[in-house]
Design a protein around this motif. Structure first.
Motif: not given
Length: 140
Positions: A87-89, A124-125, A130-131
Motif C-alpha cells: 500500500l505504501g508503494e 489494487p488498480v 484513488q490513493h
C-alpha cells in the motif's frame, strides 16, 4: 477490534486495527522479536519453522502465543505486513503492481489480487487510482 465506523474509511479502520495489534504485541518481547523478524524478511518466503528456529521455540508454542497476542495466525499477520508495504508503494510508485507485490513477498499475482480485494474491498488498480500521491501517514 476496530469496527468500521460510518465516517471511517477502510484504510483508517485497517490502520486502527494495526495500532491495536501493535499495542498487544508490545507486551510480549518474544512476539515483538517475531514481528521484527517478519518485517525485516517480509519479502522472502518465510516459513513457520524458520521463525521458530530463529526464536528457539516450538512451532506449536509460537503459534498459540502469536495468535493470543495478535489475534491472527503467523501467515495472516505476515500477509498484513506485506500488504501494508505494498500500500505504501502503490501511493507513490508507478511501477507495475505485480512487481511491487512480488518484492514484498506475494509471489502469486492471482492470490495477491484476491487477498487485496478481500482486505481492502477493491482491486489494487482501483485502490492505486484513488490513493496515488495522497499521504497515508506514518506507520503506527
Amino acid at each position: 477490534k476496530a469496527a468500521l465506523k460510518k465516517e471511517q474509511s477502510v484504510w483508517e479502520a485497517y490502520r486502527e486495527l494495526l495500532y491495536q495489534e501493535t499495542q498487544a504485541r508490545e507486551e510480549d518481547p518474544l512476539m515483538e522479536k517475531a514481528v521484527r523478524f517478519m518485517e525485516d524478511n517480509h519479502g522472502k518466503q518465510i516459513t513457520l519453522q524458520e521463525i521458530t528456529d530463529y526464536l528457539c521455540i516450538s512451532t506449536s508454542y509460537f503459534s498459540s502465543q502469536f495468535k493470543k497476542n495478535t489475534g491472527k495466525s503467523f501467515v495472516e499477520y505476515l500477509n498484513d505486513i506485506r500488504l501494508e508495504k505494498v500500500l505504501g508503494e502503490l501511493r507513490y510508485s508507478r511501477e507495475k503492481i505485480a512487481y511491487i507485490a512480488e518484492r514484498h513477498g506475494f509471489r502469486n499475482q492471482e492470490y495477491f489480487t484476491r487477498f487485496f480485494k478481500k482486505k481492502m474491498g477493491i482491486s489494487p488498480v482501483k485502490w492505486r487510482q484513488q490513493h496515488f500521491g495522497k499521504d497515508g501517514g506514518s506507520r503506527i
